[in-house]
Design a protein around this motif. Structure first.
Motif, PDB file in Angstrom:
ATOM      1  N   GLY A 155      92.944  14.431  43.078  1.00 34.02           N
ATOM      2  CA  GLY A 155      92.886  15.808  42.600  1.00 34.02           C
ATOM      3  C   GLY A 155      93.363  16.817  43.625  1.00 34.02           C
ATOM      4  N   ARG A 156      92.899  16.685  44.856  1.00 35.50           N
ATOM      5  CA  ARG A 156      93.316  17.624  45.903  1.00 35.50           C
ATOM      6  C   ARG A 156      94.777  17.407  46.285  1.00 35.50           C
ATOM      7  NH1 ARG A 156      88.368  17.363  50.188  1.00 35.50           N
ATOM      8  NH2 ARG A 156      88.679  15.140  49.811  1.00 35.50           N
ATOM      9  N   ALA A 157      95.190  16.145  46.303  1.00 35.30           N
ATOM     10  CA  ALA A 157      96.584  15.876  46.647  1.00 35.30           C
ATOM     11  C   ALA A 157      97.542  16.535  45.660  1.00 35.30           C
ATOM     12  CB  ALA A 157      96.830  14.370  46.691  1.00 35.30           C
ATOM     13  N   ARG A 158      97.198  16.532  44.388  1.00 31.02           N
ATOM     14  CA  ARG A 158      98.104  17.075  43.370  1.00 31.02           C
ATOM     15  C   ARG A 158      98.323  18.577  43.522  1.00 31.02           C
ATOM     16  NH1 ARG A 158      96.204  14.076  37.883  1.00 31.02           N
ATOM     17  NH2 ARG A 158      97.298  15.860  36.952  1.00 31.02           N
ATOM     18  N   GLN A 159      97.477  19.249  44.278  1.00 30.71           N
ATOM     19  CA  GLN A 159      97.671  20.682  44.508  1.00 30.71           C
ATOM     20  C   GLN A 159      98.888  20.968  45.388  1.00 30.71           C
ATOM     21  OE1 GLN A 159      94.016  22.831  45.606  1.00 30.71           O
ATOM     22  NE2 GLN A 159      92.851  21.039  44.934  1.00 30.71           N
ATOM     23  N   VAL A 160      99.267  19.996  46.231  1.00 30.70           N
ATOM     24  CA  VAL A 160     100.362  20.239  47.186  1.00 30.70           C
ATOM     25  C   VAL A 160     101.375  19.095  47.246  1.00 30.70           C
ATOM     26  CG1 VAL A 160      99.066  21.798  48.686  1.00 30.70           C
ATOM     27  CG2 VAL A 160      98.876  19.313  49.037  1.00 30.70           C
ATOM     28  N   PHE A 161     101.135  18.023  46.543  1.00 28.23           N
ATOM     29  CA  PHE A 161     101.904  16.792  46.678  1.00 28.23           C
ATOM     30  C   PHE A 161     103.322  16.906  46.128  1.00 28.23           C
ATOM     31  CE2 PHE A 161     102.311  12.068  45.728  1.00 28.23           C
ATOM     32  CZ  PHE A 161     102.198  11.658  47.046  1.00 28.23           C
ATOM     33  N   MET A 162     103.521  17.741  45.122  1.00 21.84           N
ATOM     34  CA  MET A 162     104.808  17.772  44.418  1.00 21.84           C
ATOM     35  C   MET A 162     105.609  19.050  44.624  1.00 21.84           C
ATOM     36  SD  MET A 162     102.065  16.552  42.454  1.00 21.84           S
ATOM     37  CE  MET A 162     101.857  17.472  40.925  1.00 21.84           C
ATOM     38  N   SER A 163     104.991  20.104  45.118  1.00 18.77           N
ATOM     39  CA  SER A 163     105.638  21.423  45.131  1.00 18.77           C
ATOM     40  C   SER A 163     106.482  21.693  46.367  1.00 18.77           C
ATOM     41  CB  SER A 163     104.575  22.523  45.022  1.00 18.77           C
ATOM     42  OG  SER A 163     103.774  22.547  46.199  1.00 18.77           O
ATOM     43  N   SER A 164     106.319  20.910  47.430  1.00 16.69           N
ATOM     44  CA  SER A 164     106.954  21.168  48.734  1.00 16.69           C
ATOM     45  C   SER A 164     106.496  22.487  49.348  1.00 16.69           C
ATOM     46  CB  SER A 164     108.484  21.143  48.628  1.00 16.69           C
ATOM     47  OG  SER A 164     108.973  19.830  48.470  1.00 16.69           O
ATOM     48  N   ARG A 165     105.390  23.040  48.836  1.00 15.61           N
ATOM     49  CA  ARG A 165     104.882  24.304  49.376  1.00 15.61           C
ATOM     50  C   ARG A 165     104.342  24.108  50.782  1.00 15.61           C
ATOM     51  NH1 ARG A 165      99.799  26.492  49.292  1.00 15.61           N
ATOM     52  NH2 ARG A 165      98.975  24.955  47.799  1.00 15.61           N
ATOM     53  N   ILE A 166     104.668  25.040  51.674  1.00 14.91           N
ATOM     54  CA  ILE A 166     104.154  25.006  53.036  1.00 14.91           C
ATOM     55  C   ILE A 166     102.800  25.711  53.067  1.00 14.91           C
ATOM     56  CG2 ILE A 166     104.613  25.600  55.446  1.00 14.91           C
ATOM     57  CD1 ILE A 166     106.568  23.569  54.169  1.00 14.91           C
ATOM     58  N   PHE A 167     101.827  25.086  53.703  1.00 20.74           N
ATOM     59  CA  PHE A 167     100.484  25.681  53.754  1.00 20.74           C
ATOM     60  C   PHE A 167      99.931  25.591  55.164  1.00 20.74           C
ATOM     61  CE2 PHE A 167     100.305  21.311  52.240  1.00 20.74           C
ATOM     62  CZ  PHE A 167      99.292  20.717  52.962  1.00 20.74           C
ATOM     63  N   GLY A 168      98.911  26.400  55.413  1.00 17.21           N
ATOM     64  CA  GLY A 168      98.343  26.520  56.740  1.00 17.21           C
ATOM     65  C   GLY A 168      97.144  25.618  56.961  1.00 17.21           C
ATOM     66  N   PRO A 169      96.570  25.658  58.161  1.00 16.07           N
ATOM     67  CA  PRO A 169      95.485  24.740  58.511  1.00 16.07           C
ATOM     68  C   PRO A 169      94.184  24.992  57.761  1.00 16.07           C
ATOM     69  CG  PRO A 169      95.903  26.281  60.296  1.00 16.07           C
ATOM     70  CD  PRO A 169      97.012  26.456  59.308  1.00 16.07           C
ATOM     71  N   ALA A 170      93.899  26.229  57.394  1.00 17.83           N
ATOM     72  CA  ALA A 170      92.668  26.478  56.643  1.00 17.83           C
ATOM     73  C   ALA A 170      92.714  25.753  55.299  1.00 17.83           C
ATOM     74  CB  ALA A 170      92.465  27.976  56.442  1.00 17.83           C
ATOM     75  N   GLU A 171      93.858  25.822  54.632  1.00 19.55           N
ATOM     76  CA  GLU A 171      94.006  25.104  53.367  1.00 19.55           C
ATOM     77  C   GLU A 171      94.012  23.599  53.604  1.00 19.55           C
ATOM     78  OE1 GLU A 171      96.720  25.096  49.282  1.00 19.55           O
ATOM     79  OE2 GLU A 171      97.258  26.419  50.948  1.00 19.55           O
ATOM     80  N   ALA A 172      94.595  23.171  54.719  1.00 16.13           N
ATOM     81  CA  ALA A 172      94.593  21.743  55.046  1.00 16.13           C
ATOM     82  C   ALA A 172      93.171  21.218  55.220  1.00 16.13           C
ATOM     83  CB  ALA A 172      95.419  21.491  56.301  1.00 16.13           C
ATOM     84  N   VAL A 173      92.277  22.042  55.765  1.00 21.67           N
ATOM     85  CA  VAL A 173      90.873  21.656  55.872  1.00 21.67           C
ATOM     86  C   VAL A 173      90.259  21.515  54.486  1.00 21.67           C
ATOM     87  CG1 VAL A 173      88.580  22.399  56.615  1.00 21.67           C
ATOM     88  CG2 VAL A 173      90.529  22.652  58.162  1.00 21.67           C
ATOM     89  N   ALA A 174      90.497  22.501  53.636  1.00 16.40           N
ATOM     90  CA  ALA A 174      89.944  22.467  52.280  1.00 16.40           C
ATOM     91  C   ALA A 174      90.455  21.264  51.499  1.00 16.40           C
ATOM     92  CB  ALA A 174      90.292  23.762  51.546  1.00 16.40           C
ATOM     93  N   LEU A 175      91.678  20.847  51.781  1.00 13.93           N
ATOM     94  CA  LEU A 175      92.280  19.712  51.082  1.00 13.93           C
ATOM     95  C   LEU A 175      91.865  18.365  51.672  1.00 13.93           C
ATOM     96  CD1 LEU A 175      95.877  21.166  50.661  1.00 13.93           C
ATOM     97  CD2 LEU A 175      94.260  20.682  48.809  1.00 13.93           C
ATOM     98  N   GLY A 176      91.183  18.386  52.793  1.00 13.39           N
ATOM     99  CA  GLY A 176      90.723  17.139  53.403  1.00 13.39           C
ATOM    100  C   GLY A 176      91.677  16.505  54.387  1.00 13.39           C
ATOM    101  N   LEU A 177      92.773  17.178  54.695  1.00 10.33           N
ATOM    102  CA  LEU A 177      93.737  16.631  55.646  1.00 10.33           C
ATOM    103  C   LEU A 177      93.308  16.848  57.097  1.00 10.33           C
ATOM    104  CD1 LEU A 177      97.198  17.650  54.149  1.00 10.33           C
ATOM    105  CD2 LEU A 177      96.484  15.324  54.729  1.00 10.33           C
ATOM    106  N   VAL A 178      92.698  17.976  57.364  1.00 10.85           N
ATOM    107  CA  VAL A 178      92.350  18.392  58.721  1.00 10.85           C
ATOM    108  C   VAL A 178      90.839  18.537  58.831  1.00 10.85           C
ATOM    109  CG1 VAL A 178      92.530  20.305  60.374  1.00 10.85           C
ATOM    110  CG2 VAL A 178      94.560  19.499  59.162  1.00 10.85           C
TER     111      VAL A 178
END
Length: 259
Positions: free
Chosen positions: A156-179
């Motif tokens: 679910g979280r991956a689909r928010q950014v997985f396909m769009s090639s959108r660049i995002f910052g570290p705060a969002e990366a934390v919310a997404l579980g990457l950081v």
């Protein structure tokens, strides 16, 4: 080694640095081979307690190397599958590394760089770091990194950014579980030290067994899963969009679908 550097201190803390700063540490064929060899060596070294993964220069890792991409553009399907499998196995070797693996992220972490982020146990990022799954800009898909990314983020979280090639910052990366943690750039090394310190007071074999246990309870990433991602990537490379997208990138022009 030409593309990476490994330094181990007296405590058993090994720092593996991606060392192609002029290329923003883009992953080349040579880097794949050297990373795979490093993972094997570090995993077998009983003196290594913790591994820190870092990037030299302005970026952590900006994704796939241009020369390697050009080679894939002209390669046969068999060769593309071989290269895709080699990259997937490299990620897998770090995913299964029997040592704690901590990422020190600054600058860009795009495409394959996010694959490296996803196989780390802890990720500390500088406030100026930027992230993006940029493959679809080229008419490609984030195939080889996908098992590790989905295991890290969840579908679910991956689909928010997985396909769009959108660049995002570290705060969002934390919310997404990457950081796991974000700090000002000057505090990055101190934050890494704070993550390293607990591992120097615990039993190394128990740490390795605990990591293996956690991994065994997560999503299955076996040969069948990897083979499927490689097949999907090879199919995409043969499509008209990949030909147009990669061609446009190499020719420094807009692809036909970009407004």
């Amino acid at each position: 080694m030409n593309t990476i550097r490994i330094e181990t201190d007296a405590r058993g803390v090994a720092t593996l640095t991606l060392a192609r700063p002029d290329k923003h540490n883009a992953i080349s064929a040579e880097m794949m081979s050297e990373l795979a060899a490093a993972a094997e060596s570090l995993g077998m070294d009983s003196t290594v307690r913790v591994v820190v993964l870092a990037g030299e220069g302005a970026s952590f890792c900006a994704g796939g190397d241009l020369t390697w991409m050009q080679e894939q553009f002209a390669a046969s399907r068999k060769q593309r599958e071989k290269e895709g499998r080699r990259l997937a196995r490299t990620f897998g070797a770090f995913n299964d590394l029997p040592k704690p693996l901590i990422a020190r992220v600054h600058g860009a972490a795009y495409g394959g760089g996010l694959g490296l982020v996803s196989v780390c146990d802890m990720v500390v990022a500088a406030e100026e770091a930027r992230f993006g799954f940029t493959e679809t800009r080229l008419g490609l898909i984030p195939a080889t990194i996908s098992p590790y990314v989905i295991a890290r983020m969840g579908e679910g979280r991956a689909r928010q950014v997985f396909m769009s090639s959108r660049i995002f910052g570290p705060a969002e990366a934390v919310a997404l579980g990457l950081v796991g943690r974000v700090v000002p750039a000057p505090d990055l090394d101190a934050a890494i030290e704070a993550e390293v310190a607990p591992y120097l007071g615990v039993a190394p074999e128990a740490v390795a067994a605990s990591k293996a246990l956690a991994r065994s309870l997560g999503p299955v990433i076996d040969d069948a899963v990897i083979d499927d991602t490689i097949r999907r990537l090879a199919d995409t490379w043969e499509g008209a969009e990949a030909q147009e997208g990669v061609g446009a990138f190499l020719e420094r022009r807009k692809p036909s679908w970009k407004a």
